[in-house]
Design a protein around this motif. Structure first.
Motif, PDB file in Angstrom:
ATOM      1  N   VAL A 201      50.895  28.623  30.491  1.00  0.00           N
ATOM      2  CA  VAL A 201      50.942  28.896  31.838  1.00  0.00           C
ATOM      3  C   VAL A 201      50.374  30.578  31.885  1.00  0.00           C
ATOM      4  O   VAL A 201      50.982  31.321  30.877  1.00  0.00           O
ATOM      5  CB  VAL A 201      52.134  28.605  32.549  1.00  0.00           C
ATOM      6  CG1 VAL A 201      53.199  29.438  32.142  1.00  0.00           C
ATOM      7  CG2 VAL A 201      51.790  28.702  33.999  1.00  0.00           C
ATOM      8  N   GLN A 202      49.738  30.668  32.701  1.00  0.00           N
ATOM      9  CA  GLN A 202      49.166  32.233  33.143  1.00  0.00           C
ATOM     10  C   GLN A 202      49.193  32.321  34.843  1.00  0.00           C
ATOM     11  O   GLN A 202      48.734  31.412  35.412  1.00  0.00           O
ATOM     12  CB  GLN A 202      48.001  32.508  32.531  1.00  0.00           C
ATOM     13  CG  GLN A 202      47.793  34.099  32.440  1.00  0.00           C
ATOM     14  CD  GLN A 202      46.380  34.051  31.800  1.00  0.00           C
ATOM     15  OE1 GLN A 202      45.342  33.878  32.414  1.00  0.00           O
ATOM     16  NE2 GLN A 202      46.404  34.697  30.558  1.00  0.00           N
ATOM     17  N   PHE A 203      49.794  33.209  35.174  1.00  0.00           N
ATOM     18  CA  PHE A 203      49.632  33.882  36.593  1.00  0.00           C
ATOM     19  C   PHE A 203      49.045  34.794  36.951  1.00  0.00           C
ATOM     20  O   PHE A 203      49.008  35.953  36.016  1.00  0.00           O
ATOM     21  CB  PHE A 203      51.147  34.111  37.162  1.00  0.00           C
ATOM     22  CG  PHE A 203      52.204  32.973  36.859  1.00  0.00           C
ATOM     23  CD1 PHE A 203      52.421  32.016  37.830  1.00  0.00           C
ATOM     24  CD2 PHE A 203      53.038  32.766  35.664  1.00  0.00           C
ATOM     25  CE1 PHE A 203      53.476  31.037  37.839  1.00  0.00           C
ATOM     26  CE2 PHE A 203      53.729  31.938  35.600  1.00  0.00           C
ATOM     27  CZ  PHE A 203      54.236  30.953  36.542  1.00  0.00           C
ATOM     28  N   LYS A 204      47.964  34.760  37.927  1.00  0.00           N
ATOM     29  CA  LYS A 204      47.056  35.831  38.086  1.00  0.00           C
ATOM     30  C   LYS A 204      47.595  36.169  39.665  1.00  0.00           C
ATOM     31  O   LYS A 204      47.288  35.596  40.523  1.00  0.00           O
ATOM     32  CB  LYS A 204      45.744  35.386  38.163  1.00  0.00           C
ATOM     33  CG  LYS A 204      45.239  35.415  36.685  1.00  0.00           C
ATOM     34  CD  LYS A 204      43.943  34.851  36.717  1.00  0.00           C
ATOM     35  CE  LYS A 204      43.406  35.056  35.028  1.00  0.00           C
ATOM     36  NZ  LYS A 204      41.947  34.799  34.896  1.00  0.00           N
ATOM     37  N   LEU A 205      47.700  37.710  39.762  1.00  0.00           N
ATOM     38  CA  LEU A 205      48.208  38.125  41.070  1.00  0.00           C
ATOM     39  C   LEU A 205      46.927  38.779  41.664  1.00  0.00           C
ATOM     40  O   LEU A 205      46.632  39.970  40.778  1.00  0.00           O
ATOM     41  CB  LEU A 205      49.323  39.073  40.755  1.00  0.00           C
ATOM     42  CG  LEU A 205      50.759  38.502  40.630  1.00  0.00           C
ATOM     43  CD1 LEU A 205      50.937  37.487  39.491  1.00  0.00           C
ATOM     44  CD2 LEU A 205      51.917  39.375  40.630  1.00  0.00           C
ATOM     45  N   TYR A 206      46.489  38.555  42.891  1.00  0.00           N
ATOM     46  CA  TYR A 206      45.678  39.313  43.418  1.00  0.00           C
ATOM     47  C   TYR A 206      46.102  40.245  44.585  1.00  0.00           C
ATOM     48  O   TYR A 206      46.862  39.557  45.465  1.00  0.00           O
ATOM     49  CB  TYR A 206      44.509  38.267  43.876  1.00  0.00           C
ATOM     50  CG  TYR A 206      43.948  37.710  42.803  1.00  0.00           C
ATOM     51  CD1 TYR A 206      42.921  37.966  41.925  1.00  0.00           C
ATOM     52  CD2 TYR A 206      44.599  36.230  42.663  1.00  0.00           C
ATOM     53  CE1 TYR A 206      42.364  37.255  40.820  1.00  0.00           C
ATOM     54  CE2 TYR A 206      44.032  35.255  41.708  1.00  0.00           C
ATOM     55  CZ  TYR A 206      42.859  35.939  40.803  1.00  0.00           C
ATOM     56  OH  TYR A 206      42.320  35.045  39.879  1.00  0.00           O
ATOM     57  N   PHE A 207      45.910  41.379  44.695  1.00  0.00           N
ATOM     58  CA  PHE A 207      46.150  42.279  45.761  1.00  0.00           C
ATOM     59  C   PHE A 207      45.132  42.614  46.685  1.00  0.00           C
ATOM     60  O   PHE A 207      44.190  43.138  46.257  1.00  0.00           O
ATOM     61  CB  PHE A 207      46.765  43.816  45.242  1.00  0.00           C
ATOM     62  CG  PHE A 207      47.969  43.526  44.340  1.00  0.00           C
ATOM     63  CD1 PHE A 207      49.256  43.512  44.891  1.00  0.00           C
ATOM     64  CD2 PHE A 207      47.822  43.207  42.838  1.00  0.00           C
ATOM     65  CE1 PHE A 207      50.395  43.435  44.194  1.00  0.00           C
ATOM     66  CE2 PHE A 207      48.852  43.052  41.961  1.00  0.00           C
ATOM     67  CZ  PHE A 207      50.369  42.981  42.620  1.00  0.00           C
ATOM     68  N   LEU A 208      45.449  41.898  47.861  1.00  0.00           N
ATOM     69  CA  LEU A 208      43.971  42.124  48.762  1.00  0.00           C
ATOM     70  C   LEU A 208      44.401  42.937  50.060  1.00  0.00           C
ATOM     71  O   LEU A 208      45.494  43.400  50.492  1.00  0.00           O
ATOM     72  CB  LEU A 208      43.978  40.604  49.574  1.00  0.00           C
ATOM     73  CG  LEU A 208      44.034  39.234  48.638  1.00  0.00           C
ATOM     74  CD1 LEU A 208      43.759  38.134  49.351  1.00  0.00           C
ATOM     75  CD2 LEU A 208      42.947  39.303  47.649  1.00  0.00           C
ATOM     76  N   ASP A 209      43.224  43.582  50.079  1.00  0.00           N
ATOM     77  CA  ASP A 209      43.192  44.834  51.118  1.00  0.00           C
ATOM     78  C   ASP A 209      43.817  44.209  52.600  1.00  0.00           C
ATOM     79  O   ASP A 209      43.297  42.997  52.933  1.00  0.00           O
ATOM     80  CB  ASP A 209      42.135  45.578  51.388  1.00  0.00           C
ATOM     81  CG  ASP A 209      42.146  46.594  52.397  1.00  0.00           C
ATOM     82  OD1 ASP A 209      42.170  46.387  53.522  1.00  0.00           O
ATOM     83  OD2 ASP A 209      41.529  47.645  51.782  1.00  0.00           O
ATOM     84  N   ALA A 210      44.893  44.687  53.219  1.00  0.00           N
ATOM     85  CA  ALA A 210      45.360  44.034  54.373  1.00  0.00           C
ATOM     86  C   ALA A 210      44.434  43.806  55.570  1.00  0.00           C
ATOM     87  O   ALA A 210      44.503  42.896  56.287  1.00  0.00           O
ATOM     88  CB  ALA A 210      46.573  44.743  54.803  1.00  0.00           C
ATOM     89  N   GLU A 211      43.344  44.677  55.735  1.00  0.00           N
ATOM     90  CA  GLU A 211      42.315  44.912  56.564  1.00  0.00           C
ATOM     91  C   GLU A 211      41.096  44.021  56.208  1.00  0.00           C
ATOM     92  O   GLU A 211      40.720  43.369  57.064  1.00  0.00           O
ATOM     93  CB  GLU A 211      42.152  46.080  57.023  1.00  0.00           C
ATOM     94  CG  GLU A 211      43.394  47.080  57.583  1.00  0.00           C
ATOM     95  CD  GLU A 211      42.766  48.415  58.267  1.00  0.00           C
ATOM     96  OE1 GLU A 211      41.749  48.701  57.780  1.00  0.00           O
ATOM     97  OE2 GLU A 211      43.682  48.908  58.675  1.00  0.00           O
ATOM     98  N   THR A 212      40.879  44.131  54.936  1.00  0.00           N
ATOM     99  CA  THR A 212      39.418  43.359  54.684  1.00  0.00           C
ATOM    100  C   THR A 212      39.574  42.236  53.789  1.00  0.00           C
ATOM    101  O   THR A 212      38.494  41.380  53.654  1.00  0.00           O
ATOM    102  CB  THR A 212      38.467  44.579  54.092  1.00  0.00           C
ATOM    103  OG1 THR A 212      39.169  44.743  52.615  1.00  0.00           O
ATOM    104  CG2 THR A 212      38.340  45.957  54.490  1.00  0.00           C
ATOM    105  N   ASP A 213      40.534  41.982  53.171  1.00  0.00           N
ATOM    106  CA  ASP A 213      41.003  40.968  52.302  1.00  0.00           C
ATOM    107  C   ASP A 213      40.218  41.045  50.931  1.00  0.00           C
ATOM    108  O   ASP A 213      39.961  40.088  50.076  1.00  0.00           O
ATOM    109  CB  ASP A 213      40.504  39.463  52.850  1.00  0.00           C
ATOM    110  CG  ASP A 213      41.745  38.862  53.818  1.00  0.00           C
ATOM    111  OD1 ASP A 213      42.522  39.547  53.842  1.00  0.00           O
ATOM    112  OD2 ASP A 213      41.560  38.103  54.607  1.00  0.00           O
TER     113      ASP A 213
END
Length: 252
Positions: A201-213
Protein backbone atom coordinates in the motif's frame (compact mmCIF):
# COMPACT_ATOMS: atom_id res chain seq x y z
CA UNK A 1 -18.98 29.43 26.78
CA UNK A 2 -16.94 26.46 25.52
CA UNK A 3 -18.41 23.02 25.98
CA UNK A 4 -16.92 20.72 28.59
CA UNK A 5 -14.77 17.92 27.21
CA UNK A 6 -16.75 14.69 27.60
CA UNK A 7 -15.28 11.53 29.08
CA UNK A 8 -17.32 8.34 29.44
CA UNK A 9 -16.27 5.28 31.44
CA UNK A 10 -17.87 2.04 30.32
CA UNK A 11 -18.03 -0.50 33.13
CA UNK A 12 -15.47 -1.69 35.66
CA UNK A 13 -14.74 -0.01 38.96
CA UNK A 14 -15.61 3.67 38.79
CA UNK A 15 -12.61 5.97 38.50
CA UNK A 16 -12.75 8.96 40.82
CA UNK A 17 -11.90 11.38 38.02
CA UNK A 18 -14.32 14.04 39.22
CA UNK A 19 -11.86 14.70 42.05
CA UNK A 20 -8.77 15.02 39.85
CA UNK A 21 -9.96 16.59 36.59
CA UNK A 22 -10.80 20.29 36.50
CA UNK A 23 -14.23 21.62 35.63
CA UNK A 24 -13.56 21.86 31.90
CA UNK A 25 -14.20 18.11 31.77
CA UNK A 26 -17.51 16.29 32.05
CA UNK A 27 -17.07 12.75 33.38
CA UNK A 28 -19.83 10.13 33.16
CA UNK A 29 -19.78 6.57 34.44
CA UNK A 30 -21.97 3.68 33.27
CA UNK A 31 -21.61 0.51 35.34
CA UNK A 32 -22.82 -1.88 32.61
CA UNK A 33 -23.66 -4.34 35.37
CA UNK A 34 -25.71 -6.56 33.08
CA UNK A 35 -25.34 -7.66 29.42
CA UNK A 36 -28.57 -5.87 28.59
CA UNK A 37 -26.96 -2.63 29.82
CA UNK A 38 -24.20 -3.10 27.23
CA UNK A 39 -26.77 -3.51 24.48
CA UNK A 40 -28.66 -0.43 25.69
CA UNK A 41 -25.42 1.58 25.68
CA UNK A 42 -24.74 0.53 22.10
CA UNK A 43 -28.20 1.74 21.10
CA UNK A 44 -27.48 5.05 22.82
CA UNK A 45 -24.12 5.58 21.12
CA UNK A 46 -25.22 4.77 17.58
CA UNK A 47 -26.91 7.24 15.29
CA UNK A 48 -30.68 6.89 15.58
CA UNK A 49 -31.20 6.77 11.80
CA UNK A 50 -28.01 4.97 10.78
CA UNK A 51 -27.36 2.25 13.32
CA UNK A 52 -24.04 1.34 11.69
CA UNK A 53 -22.57 4.74 12.57
CA UNK A 54 -21.60 6.41 15.82
CA UNK A 55 -23.84 9.33 16.75
CA UNK A 56 -21.84 12.47 15.76
CA UNK A 57 -22.34 13.96 19.22
CA UNK A 58 -19.96 11.29 20.57
CA UNK A 59 -17.28 11.61 17.88
CA UNK A 60 -14.95 13.65 20.12
CA UNK A 61 -15.76 11.81 23.36
CA UNK A 62 -12.97 9.97 25.18
CA UNK A 63 -14.05 6.47 26.25
CA UNK A 64 -12.48 4.57 29.16
CA UNK A 65 -13.08 0.80 29.18
CA UNK A 66 -13.07 -0.21 32.84
CA UNK A 67 -11.16 -3.20 34.19
CA UNK A 68 -13.09 -6.44 33.54
CA UNK A 69 -15.94 -4.41 32.09
CA UNK A 70 -18.85 -6.20 30.47
CA UNK A 71 -18.22 -4.02 27.42
CA UNK A 72 -15.76 -6.76 26.40
CA UNK A 73 -18.60 -9.21 25.77
CA UNK A 74 -19.76 -7.09 22.82
CA UNK A 75 -16.99 -6.45 20.27
CA UNK A 76 -19.53 -4.61 18.09
CA UNK A 77 -19.74 -1.80 20.63
CA UNK A 78 -15.97 -1.37 20.82
CA UNK A 79 -15.76 -1.34 17.02
CA UNK A 80 -18.30 1.52 17.00
CA UNK A 81 -16.22 3.75 19.32
CA UNK A 82 -14.18 6.60 17.80
CA UNK A 83 -10.59 5.87 16.80
CA UNK A 84 -7.80 7.47 18.85
CA UNK A 85 -10.21 8.13 21.73
CA UNK A 86 -10.12 4.93 23.81
CA UNK A 87 -8.25 4.04 27.02
CA UNK A 88 -8.32 0.52 28.45
CA UNK A 89 -6.78 -1.35 31.38
CA UNK A 90 -3.16 -2.31 30.91
CA UNK A 91 -2.81 -6.11 30.91
CA UNK A 92 -6.56 -6.68 30.45
CA UNK A 93 -7.35 -10.25 29.40
CA UNK A 94 -9.60 -10.17 26.33
CA UNK A 95 -10.24 -12.13 23.14
CA UNK A 96 -8.19 -11.83 19.96
CA UNK A 97 -11.18 -10.13 18.32
CA UNK A 98 -11.26 -7.46 21.03
CA UNK A 99 -7.49 -7.03 20.84
CA UNK A 100 -7.66 -6.55 17.08
CA UNK A 101 -10.49 -4.01 17.43
CA UNK A 102 -8.55 -2.01 20.05
CA UNK A 103 -5.43 -2.06 17.90
CA UNK A 104 -7.42 -0.94 14.86
CA UNK A 105 -8.89 1.92 16.88
CA UNK A 106 -5.42 2.90 18.12
CA UNK A 107 -6.58 2.54 21.74
CA UNK A 108 -4.10 3.25 24.53
CA UNK A 109 -3.58 1.15 27.66
CA UNK A 110 -3.06 2.62 31.12
CA UNK A 111 -3.03 1.56 34.75
CA UNK A 112 -6.58 2.51 35.65
CA UNK A 113 -5.86 1.86 39.34
CA UNK A 114 -3.63 4.94 39.29
CA UNK A 115 -6.10 7.80 38.94
CA UNK A 116 -3.32 10.40 38.81
CA UNK A 117 -1.72 8.59 35.86
CA UNK A 118 -5.04 8.46 34.03
CA UNK A 119 -5.67 12.13 34.76
CA UNK A 120 -2.26 13.09 33.39
CA UNK A 121 -2.85 10.98 30.28
CA UNK A 122 -6.20 12.67 29.64
CA UNK A 123 -4.94 16.21 30.18
CA UNK A 124 -1.61 15.94 28.36
CA UNK A 125 -2.21 13.43 25.57
CA UNK A 126 -5.90 13.55 24.72
CA UNK A 127 -6.79 17.13 25.64
CA UNK A 128 -3.45 18.91 25.48
CA UNK A 129 -2.46 21.68 23.12
CA UNK A 130 -2.37 19.38 20.13
CA UNK A 131 -4.88 19.37 17.27
CA UNK A 132 -6.15 16.34 15.44
CA UNK A 133 -8.54 15.71 12.58
CA UNK A 134 -9.42 12.74 10.45
CA UNK A 135 -10.55 12.05 6.93
CA UNK A 136 -14.13 10.85 6.73
CA UNK A 137 -14.12 7.14 5.83
CA UNK A 138 -17.71 7.48 4.63
CA UNK A 139 -16.65 9.94 1.90
CA UNK A 140 -14.45 7.93 -0.40
CA UNK A 141 -14.36 7.00 -4.07
CA UNK A 142 -13.29 3.43 -4.85
CA UNK A 143 -11.87 2.48 -8.24
CA UNK A 144 -14.84 1.01 -10.11
CA UNK A 145 -12.72 -1.90 -11.36
CA UNK A 146 -12.13 -3.02 -7.75
CA UNK A 147 -15.69 -2.85 -6.44
CA UNK A 148 -16.36 -6.55 -7.00
CA UNK A 149 -13.44 -7.34 -4.67
CA UNK A 150 -14.50 -4.93 -1.94
CA UNK A 151 -16.64 -5.38 1.17
CA UNK A 152 -17.67 -2.73 3.70
CA UNK A 153 -18.09 -3.35 7.42
CA UNK A 154 -19.47 -0.95 9.99
CA UNK A 155 -18.66 2.73 9.91
CA UNK A 156 -16.63 3.14 6.77
CA UNK A 157 -14.29 0.13 7.17
CA UNK A 158 -13.59 -1.37 3.76
CA UNK A 159 -11.65 -4.48 2.77
CA UNK A 160 -10.27 -5.76 -0.53
CA UNK A 161 -10.02 -9.52 -1.00
CA UNK A 162 -8.94 -11.97 -3.72
CA UNK A 163 -7.22 -9.09 -5.41
CA UNK A 164 -4.08 -9.41 -7.55
CA UNK A 165 -2.56 -6.25 -9.03
CA UNK A 166 0.69 -6.67 -11.00
CA UNK A 167 1.04 -2.90 -11.26
CA UNK A 168 0.27 -0.12 -8.81
CA UNK A 169 -3.38 0.97 -9.00
CA UNK A 170 -5.03 4.07 -7.56
CA UNK A 171 -7.65 2.29 -5.46
CA UNK A 172 -9.19 4.92 -3.17
CA UNK A 173 -9.61 8.68 -3.20
CA UNK A 174 -11.00 10.64 -0.28
CA UNK A 175 -13.74 13.01 -1.40
CA UNK A 176 -12.96 15.49 1.38
CA UNK A 177 -9.93 17.60 2.18
CA UNK A 178 -8.45 18.75 5.48
CA UNK A 179 -7.41 22.35 6.05
CA UNK A 180 -3.71 22.61 6.88
CA UNK A 181 -1.87 25.24 8.87
CA UNK A 182 0.60 27.62 7.28
CA UNK A 183 4.17 28.76 7.93
CA UNK A 184 5.55 25.22 8.15
CA UNK A 185 3.28 23.85 10.86
CA UNK A 186 4.45 20.39 12.01
CA UNK A 187 1.78 17.75 11.42
CA UNK A 188 1.58 13.94 11.54
CA UNK A 189 -0.07 11.51 9.14
CA UNK A 190 -1.25 8.22 10.67
CA UNK A 191 -3.47 6.01 8.46
CA UNK A 192 -5.42 3.04 9.81
CA UNK A 193 -4.98 -0.06 7.67
CA UNK A 194 -4.02 -3.74 7.75
CA UNK A 195 -2.30 -5.74 5.00
CA UNK A 196 -2.89 -9.44 4.41
CA UNK A 197 -1.11 -11.41 1.71
CA UNK A 198 1.83 -9.99 -0.21
CA UNK A 199 0.11 -6.75 -1.14
CA UNK A 200 1.65 -3.31 -0.81
CA UNK A 201 0.00 0.00 0.00
CA UNK A 202 1.12 3.54 -0.70
CA UNK A 203 -0.47 6.83 0.33
CA UNK A 204 -0.04 10.01 -1.68
CA UNK A 205 -0.74 13.30 0.06
CA UNK A 206 -1.48 16.28 -2.13
CA UNK A 207 -1.39 19.80 -0.69
CA UNK A 208 -3.73 22.04 -2.68
CA UNK A 209 -3.61 25.82 -2.63
CA UNK A 210 -6.67 26.85 -0.61
CA UNK A 211 -7.60 29.50 -3.19
CA UNK A 212 -6.68 27.93 -6.54
CA UNK A 213 -6.74 24.15 -5.79
CA UNK A 214 -3.37 23.85 -7.52
CA UNK A 215 -0.97 21.24 -6.11
CA UNK A 216 1.83 23.03 -4.26
CA UNK A 217 3.38 20.00 -2.53
CA UNK A 218 3.16 16.21 -2.74
CA UNK A 219 4.24 13.57 -0.21
CA UNK A 220 4.44 9.81 -0.84
CA UNK A 221 4.15 7.45 2.16
CA UNK A 222 4.73 3.67 1.96
CA UNK A 223 4.08 1.02 4.62
CA UNK A 224 7.81 0.95 5.44
CA UNK A 225 7.46 4.56 6.63
CA UNK A 226 4.60 3.79 9.00
CA UNK A 227 6.24 2.16 12.01
CA UNK A 228 5.27 5.46 13.62
CA UNK A 229 3.27 8.49 12.52
CA UNK A 230 4.84 10.28 9.54
CA UNK A 231 5.73 13.87 10.43
CA UNK A 232 5.62 16.56 7.78
CA UNK A 233 5.70 20.33 7.54
CA UNK A 234 2.87 22.13 5.84
CA UNK A 235 3.62 24.61 3.02
CA UNK A 236 3.98 28.28 3.87
CA UNK A 237 0.62 29.17 2.37
CA UNK A 238 -2.80 27.90 3.43
CA UNK A 239 -3.54 24.53 1.81
CA UNK A 240 -6.00 21.65 1.86
CA UNK A 241 -4.81 18.06 2.16
CA UNK A 242 -6.15 15.49 -0.33
CA UNK A 243 -5.28 11.80 0.05
CA UNK A 244 -5.18 8.90 -2.44
CA UNK A 245 -4.44 5.24 -1.69
CA UNK A 246 -2.54 3.04 -4.13
CA UNK A 247 -2.45 -0.79 -4.02
CA UNK A 248 -0.21 -3.37 -5.67
CA UNK A 249 0.34 -7.11 -5.36
CA UNK A 250 -1.92 -9.78 -3.84
CA UNK A 251 -4.46 -8.85 -1.16
CA UNK A 252 -6.16 -11.88 0.45
Amino acid sequence: MAKNKRIIQLGGQRLDLNQTLNDKFKFQYFSLADPKDVFAMQQELLDEKHQEHLDPKYSNTLFILGNKSMVYIMPKLIKDLPANNIIYQQGENFSDEIGEALSYKNAQSANLADVDEVTQLIEQVYFGGQFGDRLDKDRIDVNSELLSNMTQTGSGQISFHNLTLPDQVQAINFQMTLAQGKDHTLMEFWPEYKLQGTGKVQFKLYFLDAETDQIVKQLTVSESDLDQPVAYETPQKLTNLYVSVFLQGTHD
